[in-house]
Each structure stands twice: as structure tokens, then as C-alpha cells.
Design a protein around this motif. Structure first.
Motif, short mmCIF file in Angstrom:
data_model
loop_
_atom_site.label_atom_id
_atom_site.label_comp_id
_atom_site.label_asym_id
_atom_site.label_seq_id
_atom_site.Cartn_x
_atom_site.Cartn_y
_atom_site.Cartn_z
N ILE A 1 40.70 32.68 46.35
CA ILE A 1 39.49 32.71 46.90
C ILE A 1 38.62 33.29 45.72
O ILE A 1 39.06 34.13 45.03
N PRO A 2 37.17 32.94 45.59
CA PRO A 2 36.62 31.72 46.43
C PRO A 2 36.68 30.52 45.86
O PRO A 2 37.40 30.40 45.11
N GLN A 3 36.39 29.44 46.72
CA GLN A 3 36.61 28.25 46.23
C GLN A 3 35.63 27.71 45.27
O GLN A 3 36.11 27.17 44.34
N TYR A 4 34.27 28.33 45.34
CA TYR A 4 33.43 28.02 44.32
C TYR A 4 32.70 29.51 44.14
O TYR A 4 32.28 30.01 44.74
N GLN A 5 32.19 29.48 42.90
CA GLN A 5 31.37 30.66 42.24
C GLN A 5 30.33 30.11 41.32
O GLN A 5 30.54 29.54 40.34
N HIS A 6 28.92 30.67 41.82
CA HIS A 6 27.98 30.28 40.60
C HIS A 6 27.55 31.51 40.15
O HIS A 6 27.20 32.38 41.06
N VAL A 7 27.27 31.67 38.82
CA VAL A 7 26.96 32.86 38.60
C VAL A 7 25.87 32.59 37.27
O VAL A 7 25.74 31.50 36.89
N GLN A 8 25.06 33.74 37.00
CA GLN A 8 24.09 33.61 35.71
C GLN A 8 24.94 34.10 34.70
O GLN A 8 25.90 35.10 34.99
N GLU A 9 24.61 33.42 33.49
CA GLU A 9 25.43 33.70 32.46
C GLU A 9 25.11 35.10 31.98
O GLU A 9 24.06 35.64 32.15
N GLY A 10 26.19 35.86 31.78
CA GLY A 10 26.05 37.22 31.42
C GLY A 10 26.81 37.97 32.85
O GLY A 10 27.07 39.32 32.52
N GLU A 11 26.69 37.48 33.76
CA GLU A 11 27.34 38.24 34.99
C GLU A 11 28.91 38.10 34.97
O GLU A 11 29.37 37.27 34.19
N ASP A 12 29.59 39.12 35.83
CA ASP A 12 30.93 38.99 35.68
C ASP A 12 31.56 37.94 36.96
O ASP A 12 30.66 37.80 37.73
N PHE A 13 32.66 37.79 36.81
CA PHE A 13 33.24 36.67 37.89
C PHE A 13 34.63 37.21 37.95
O PHE A 13 35.39 37.50 37.16
N THR A 14 35.05 37.21 39.41
CA THR A 14 36.43 37.42 39.48
C THR A 14 37.05 36.30 40.71
O THR A 14 36.36 35.96 41.61
N THR A 15 38.13 35.84 40.40
CA THR A 15 39.09 35.07 41.55
C THR A 15 40.33 35.57 41.88
O THR A 15 40.98 36.35 40.99
N TYR A 16 40.68 35.61 42.87
CA TYR A 16 41.75 36.19 43.53
C TYR A 16 42.62 35.06 44.12
O TYR A 16 42.32 34.15 44.53
N CYS A 17 44.05 35.67 43.96
CA CYS A 17 44.98 34.73 44.40
C CYS A 17 45.99 35.27 45.21
O CYS A 17 46.42 36.56 44.97
N ASN A 18 46.42 34.87 46.30
CA ASN A 18 47.48 35.58 47.27
C ASN A 18 48.48 34.60 47.57
O ASN A 18 48.41 33.36 47.89
N SER A 19 49.97 35.18 47.55
CA SER A 19 50.96 34.28 47.92
C SER A 19 51.47 34.78 49.19
O SER A 19 51.38 35.89 49.61
N SER A 20 52.15 33.97 50.02
CA SER A 20 52.77 34.17 51.13
C SER A 20 54.07 34.76 50.82
O SER A 20 54.67 35.36 52.00
N THR A 21 54.49 34.84 49.63
CA THR A 21 56.07 35.30 49.43
C THR A 21 55.60 36.17 48.13
O THR A 21 54.79 35.92 47.34
N THR A 22 56.76 36.80 48.04
CA THR A 22 56.98 37.56 46.61
C THR A 22 57.22 36.67 45.50
O THR A 22 58.21 35.99 45.69
N LEU A 23 56.56 36.81 44.39
CA LEU A 23 56.79 35.97 43.23
C LEU A 23 57.27 36.48 42.19
O LEU A 23 57.38 37.88 41.94
N SER A 24 58.23 35.98 41.19
CA SER A 24 59.04 36.34 40.12
C SER A 24 57.58 36.53 38.90
O SER A 24 57.97 37.19 38.12
N ASN A 25 56.81 35.38 39.07
CA ASN A 25 55.96 35.60 38.15
C ASN A 25 54.78 34.76 38.64
O ASN A 25 54.86 34.17 39.63
N ILE A 26 53.60 34.87 37.96
CA ILE A 26 52.36 34.14 38.41
C ILE A 26 51.83 33.37 37.13
O ILE A 26 51.57 34.36 35.95
N GLN A 27 51.35 32.40 37.04
CA GLN A 27 50.60 31.60 36.14
C GLN A 27 49.05 31.42 36.43
O GLN A 27 48.99 31.04 37.54
N TRP A 28 48.32 31.37 35.34
CA TRP A 28 47.09 31.04 35.38
C TRP A 28 46.60 29.73 34.51
O TRP A 28 46.91 29.77 33.21
N TYR A 29 45.92 28.88 35.18
CA TYR A 29 45.56 27.60 34.11
C TYR A 29 44.00 27.57 34.33
O TYR A 29 43.33 28.03 35.34
N LYS A 30 43.43 26.88 33.23
CA LYS A 30 42.09 26.55 33.39
C LYS A 30 41.78 25.11 33.04
O LYS A 30 42.39 24.29 32.41
#
Lengths: 114, 115
Positions: free
Chosen positions: B7-36
Motif C-alpha cells: 500500500i498504497p496502490q497509487y501515489q501522486h506527489v509534487q516534486e520535492g515531496e516525500d513518498f513512502t510505500t509499505y509492504c506486508n507479508s503474511s509470513t515471516t520472510l528470510s529476506n525481502i527485495q525491492w524492484y523498480k
């Protein structure tokens, strides 16, 4: 070092036609994957392979087939194209499952079924 | 089955503003990866987090792995138009005590930046 190469980049098929999406990697990776991504959506795993001669189904395998005769190549076959298979297809590879090595993606094949 | 939610699915921001995306797993993870994934492009690996509570930075991007290894976040400070794209988190699928080699991807957060 080309990484993961997919061909073709674009294709339009008629309903009922067949085609093979090609994927090759030059990183000597054991693991290879096929995903589809519908517009505005996430990645859905179609098939994957843990090494030459070994393949297994992912989340959405119906309508597709794969083979893995070499480490480098992992083609995806559509036998009877249907409009629901219109999507962007990504092939990916990774070194192995130890700590789930990062996946390297190809540029994708944009496929339209009309 | 094992799920990874973003979450969230979409985010619109003004240039210069901060942005955060959150990721939640149903199980404990050995690691987590991020992709763009840039618009019209393919997913590109950004980073992998392994340790509980780990924090890693890449220039204006800060990645965190939760203490329980079930959640993660990506924070971008002072967004730029080059940050536009979809950010995916992904965790390894577990079968018993082993990873299967498959990744479970979140649905992604699409960031749009207004100049």
C-alpha cells in the motif's frame, strides 16, 4: 554481457494462432521464470525452471507450455492464442535460491491477441 | 497461501515531496527485495534486505526491514521526476524450511511526480 534477451519485442496474433516467445540468458543462471503483467497490474508467474530439464507450473500456467533443454534458453509456447492472453510477458533469471538471489528481467514481449 | 501486500496502490506527489510505500507479508520472510519498473520498462532490482530491523540507503531512497521480518518500507526523500514508476516488493516463497526459488511479488505502488 547481454543479460536476459527476449524476442520478439512486439507481436500481434490472431485468435487460435500459436507462437513461441524466446528467452535466453548469458549469465549461467540456474533459475529462470516467465511472468505476465496485465496493464496496471502486478507480476503473475506462469512457469519456472530450476535447471535444464526441470520445469514447474506457477500461478497461471493454463494455455502455456515451456521447455528447458539448455541452461541458457527457456522458451514459452502459446498453443491456441486467446484474447485473455493479451499481456506483457517478462522472462527473468537468477543464480539460485540461496537467499533468493535477485532476479534479472528481460525487456519484455508485448503481445496482443485480436 | 503466502501473500505479500503493498500500500498504497497509487501515489501522486509534487516534486520535492516525500513518498513512502509499505509492504506486508503474511509470513515471516528470510529476506525481502525491492524492484523498480519505469513506465514501459521492465522490473529492475534495487536492493535486498536480510536482517531483522535492517535499514539501507541508496542516495534519497531508504529501505527498512521490520523487526519481525514481516514488513518493509521504501521511503523516497524529496522526490524527483526520475523517481516515477512502479515499486514492487517481493519475498521468497517458503515450502517447509526451504525457499522454493520463487518470489512472491506485491501488487506494486505506482508513483507519479508532478514537476
Amino acid at each position: 554481457n547481454a543479460g536476459v534477451t527476449q524476442t520478439p519485442k512486439f507481436r500481434i496474433l490472431k485468435i487460435g494462432q500459436s507462437m513461441t516467445l524466446q528467452c535466453t540468458q548469458d549469465m549461467n543462471h540456474n533459475y529462470m521464470y516467465w511472468y505476465r503483467q496485465d496493464p496496471g497490474m502486478g507480476l503473475k508467474l506462469i512457469y519456472y525452471s530450476v535447471g535444464a530439464g526441470i520445469t514447474d507450473k506457477g500461478e497461471v500456467p493454463n494455455g502455456y507450455n515451456v521447455s528447458r533443454s539448455t541452461t541458457e534458453d527457456f522458451p514459452l509456447r502459446l498453443e491456441l492464442a486467446a484474447p485473455s492472453q493479451t499481456s506483457v510477458y517478462f522472462c527473468a533469471s537468477s543464480w539460485g535460491r540461496g537467499r533468493n538471489q535477485p532476479q534479472h528481467f528481460g525487456d519484455g514481449t508485448r503481445l496482443s491477441i485480436l | 497461501g503466502q501473500q505479500v501486500m503493498q500500500i498504497p496502490q497509487y501515489q501522486h506527489v509534487q516534486e520535492g515531496e516525500d513518498f513512502t510505500t509499505y509492504c506486508n507479508s503474511s509470513t515471516t520472510l528470510s529476506n525481502i527485495q525491492w524492484y523498480k519498473q519505469r513506465p514501459g520498462g521492465h522490473p529492475v532490482f534495487l536492493i535486498q534486505l536480510v536482517k531483522s530491523g535492517e535499514v539501507k540507503k541508496q542516495k534519497r531512497l531508504t529501505f527498512q526491514f521490520g523487526e519481525a521480518k514481516k514488513n518493509s518500507s521504501l521511503h523516497i526523500t524529496a522526490t524527483q521526476t526520475t523517481d516515477v514508476g512502479t515499486y514492487f516488493c517481493a519475498g521468497p516463497e517458503r515450502m517447509g524450511s526451504s525457499n522454493t526459488g520463487k518470489l512472491i511479488f506485491g501488487q506494486g505502488t505506482t508513483l507519479q511526480v508532478k514537476p
